[in-house]
Design an enzyme around this catalytic site. Structure first.
Site, PDB file in Angstrom:
ATOM      1  N   TYR A 220       2.091  -5.280   6.212  1.00 37.07           N
ATOM      2  CA  TYR A 220       1.856  -6.639   5.728  1.00 37.07           C
ATOM      3  C   TYR A 220       3.062  -7.121   4.944  1.00 37.07           C
ATOM      4  O   TYR A 220       3.582  -6.413   4.078  1.00 37.07           O
ATOM      5  CB  TYR A 220       0.614  -6.682   4.825  1.00 37.07           C
ATOM      6  CG  TYR A 220       0.154  -8.075   4.494  1.00 37.07           C
ATOM      7  CD1 TYR A 220      -0.694  -8.766   5.348  1.00 37.07           C
ATOM      8  CD2 TYR A 220       0.561  -8.718   3.327  1.00 37.07           C
ATOM      9  CE1 TYR A 220      -1.118 -10.063   5.055  1.00 37.07           C
ATOM     10  CE2 TYR A 220       0.138 -10.006   3.026  1.00 37.07           C
ATOM     11  CZ  TYR A 220      -0.697 -10.673   3.890  1.00 37.07           C
ATOM     12  OH  TYR A 220      -1.112 -11.952   3.611  1.00 37.07           O
ATOM     13  N   PHE A 294       2.012 -17.894   4.901  1.00 35.82           N
ATOM     14  CA  PHE A 294       3.116 -17.115   5.479  1.00 35.82           C
ATOM     15  C   PHE A 294       2.686 -15.664   5.400  1.00 35.82           C
ATOM     16  O   PHE A 294       2.457 -15.124   4.310  1.00 35.82           O
ATOM     17  CB  PHE A 294       4.416 -17.303   4.694  1.00 35.82           C
ATOM     18  CG  PHE A 294       5.543 -16.399   5.183  1.00 35.82           C
ATOM     19  CD1 PHE A 294       6.579 -16.910   5.936  1.00 35.82           C
ATOM     20  CD2 PHE A 294       5.558 -15.038   4.889  1.00 35.82           C
ATOM     21  CE1 PHE A 294       7.604 -16.086   6.400  1.00 35.82           C
ATOM     22  CE2 PHE A 294       6.567 -14.205   5.341  1.00 35.82           C
ATOM     23  CZ  PHE A 294       7.592 -14.732   6.102  1.00 35.82           C
ATOM     24  N   GLU A 295       2.593 -15.026   6.549  1.00 38.20           N
ATOM     25  CA  GLU A 295       2.392 -13.581   6.579  1.00 38.20           C
ATOM     26  C   GLU A 295       2.916 -13.045   7.900  1.00 38.20           C
ATOM     27  O   GLU A 295       2.764 -13.669   8.946  1.00 38.20           O
ATOM     28  CB  GLU A 295       0.924 -13.188   6.359  1.00 38.20           C
ATOM     29  CG  GLU A 295      -0.069 -13.862   7.252  1.00 38.20           C
ATOM     30  CD  GLU A 295      -1.521 -13.563   6.859  1.00 38.20           C
ATOM     31  OE1 GLU A 295      -1.765 -13.011   5.763  1.00 38.20           O
ATOM     32  OE2 GLU A 295      -2.415 -13.879   7.660  1.00 38.20           O
ATOM     33  N   ILE A 296       3.576 -11.927   7.822  1.00 40.41           N
ATOM     34  CA  ILE A 296       4.015 -11.181   8.995  1.00 40.41           C
ATOM     35  C   ILE A 296       3.291  -9.849   8.909  1.00 40.41           C
ATOM     36  O   ILE A 296       3.457  -9.110   7.924  1.00 40.41           O
ATOM     37  CB  ILE A 296       5.537 -10.985   9.026  1.00 40.41           C
ATOM     38  CG1 ILE A 296       6.241 -12.348   9.106  1.00 40.41           C
ATOM     39  CG2 ILE A 296       5.944 -10.108  10.207  1.00 40.41           C
ATOM     40  CD1 ILE A 296       7.764 -12.273   9.062  1.00 40.41           C
TER      41      ILE A 296
END
Length: 431
Positions: A220, A294-296
């Site tokens: 994460y 926003f998250e990868i």
């Protein structure tokens, strides 16, 4: 009122000589020792080394020929948001995706308009897909009394709960909390980058975040951490913590970083559990969460049995509608419960803005590659370079790194770093 009565009674205690009573002092000292030892159980341990550093702290020549990860960029949008969606995609294209060309999947709960499809196709060099959210995943659960749910939503709106009066917002939070990870268009991918309409990127991203996340065993990644509006989810933490105990999941340093221990002594501490944002023992959640627009992240983590079991438990509890549980606190509590500190990454080098909140890295001194013809096609000027900066050709002023306050950022980062501001140490001790 109570403390006034106590002050009024104190002279009476002095007259009776109770302040000299050894029994009273023994009780007070024992209570102080007990609550101190209790609070120390929640102290976040300092790692032996830095567990999360920037993947790169200078510009690089984008490696356009390197292998790609099995990943996609995903945007949930509506047809009327076409201009906001276009600006986001164009900003990401300019600062990253013109080199790496990861596919972009657009999701909508309604049919796409031709204008949206044509406009967004013209905004990127990457492959695009326009898919739909199944109707059953964008509505109330079948078991739920919809009239009561709508009454609750109206009441939340009447009482000024943030976005609480918007039915579609409740659907969105429920979708992103669980069903998003099962969408047919995403099933073949392992990684996703969530992109919102109306965001700006302000630094060149000259490496592949997906490859670095995979290479460093991350699950994460985030840019900003904020405090949740407390009226949106008064019962969420209790539900999650109860599930955690039922599964015998031990507390990780990440989980400890989310907790505010109670300073009420035993045996009265459990009485605090009647308050919002408390577990059954009376300890609290500090409301800090990763800002999930926003998250990868690793899709397999959220598709896993433990996360999906937690989501189904929350789904049955109904708090996505009878409260306004957001996907950001759900993701945060789950990640901090199920992941280890070294698996979380803060993208400190990515310049990002959504709404009025932003992160603006300072540019790395001597690391801007002014001779690069590839990067010069993006911009030939950038903000001043500052000692300690990690950004690549950031256009924003890195002298102010973010405008969100540092408390939640420092708390959620504390399991990963030895460099903790003294304020963080103090707050962890007295909170």
């Amino acid at each position: 009122m109570l403390h006034r009565r106590a002050l009024q009674r104190f002279p009476r205690l002095r007259r009776r000589g109770l302040h000299k009573s050894p029994v009273l002092w023994i009780i007070l000292i024992a209570a102080f020792i007990e609550v101190t030892l209790h609070a120390l159980q929640f102290r976040v341990p300092v790692p032996r080394r830095e567990l999360d550093v920037p993947f790169y702290d200078t510009c690089r020549e984008p490696d356009v020929d390197a292998p790609r990860e099995n990943a996609a960029i995903v945007m949930l949008a509506r047809n009327e948001e076409v201009d906001k969606a276009r600006r986001s995609v164009e900003s990401l294209e300019r600062h990253f995706n013109q080199w790496f060309r990861y596919p972009i999947i657009f999701l909508n709960n309604e049919p796409w308009s031709e204008n949206f499809i044509q406009t967004l196709n013209a905004s990127t060099s990457a492959e695009t897909f326009f898919d739909y959210v199944p109707q059953e995943e964008w509505t109330f659960p079948k078991w739920m009394n919809q009239d009561k749910a709508r009454q609750s939503i109206k009441s939340q709106g009447d009482h000024g709960v943030l976005y609480g009066g918007k039915e579609t917002y409740h659907h969105m939070c429920r979708f992103f909390s669980g069903y998003f990870y099962q969408v047919e268009a995403l099933k073949k991918y392992k990684w996703y980058w969530r992109l919102e309409p109306d965001v700006d990127f302000s630094c060149a991203i000259t490496y592949d975040p997906f490859r670095e996340m995979a290479r460093h065993n991350k699950v994460y990644g985030f840019t900003l951490a904020l405090s949740e509006e407390r009226r949106t989810c008064p019962g969420l933490f209790r539900k999650v913590s109860d599930w955690k105990e039922s599964q015998n999941i031990p507390s990780t340093p990440l989980w400890l970083a989310s907790i505010t221990p109670s300073w009420v002594p035993w045996p009265f501490r459990s009485m605090m559990s009647w308050l919002p944002h408390r577990d059954r023992h009376g300890d609290g959640w500090n409301l800090c969460h990763y800002w999930s627009n926003f998250e990868i992240a690793d899709l397999d983590f959220f598709r896993g049995q433990k996360y999906q079991s937690l989501f189904q438990k929350l789904e049955r509890d109904g708090g996505f509608y009878f409260e306004r549980w957001g996907d950001a606190p759900v993701h945060t509590l789950a990640v901090n419960m199920l992941a280890e500190p070294h698996q979380i990454h803060h993208f400190s080098d990515i310049g990002y803005r959504h709404d009025w909140f932003y992160q603006c890295p300072a540019n790395a001194p001597g690391g801007q590659l002014p001779e690069s013809t590839t990067l010069n096609l993006v911009n030939e000027t950038w903000a001043p370079e500052i000692e300690g900066g990690v950004g690549c050709r950031c256009e924003c002023d890195g002298r102010r790194n973010r405008n969100t306050g540092s408390d939640c950022h420092n708390r959620l980062r504390s399991p990963n770093t030895q460099r903790r501001p003294w304020v963080t140490w103090l707050r962890q001790w007295i909170s």
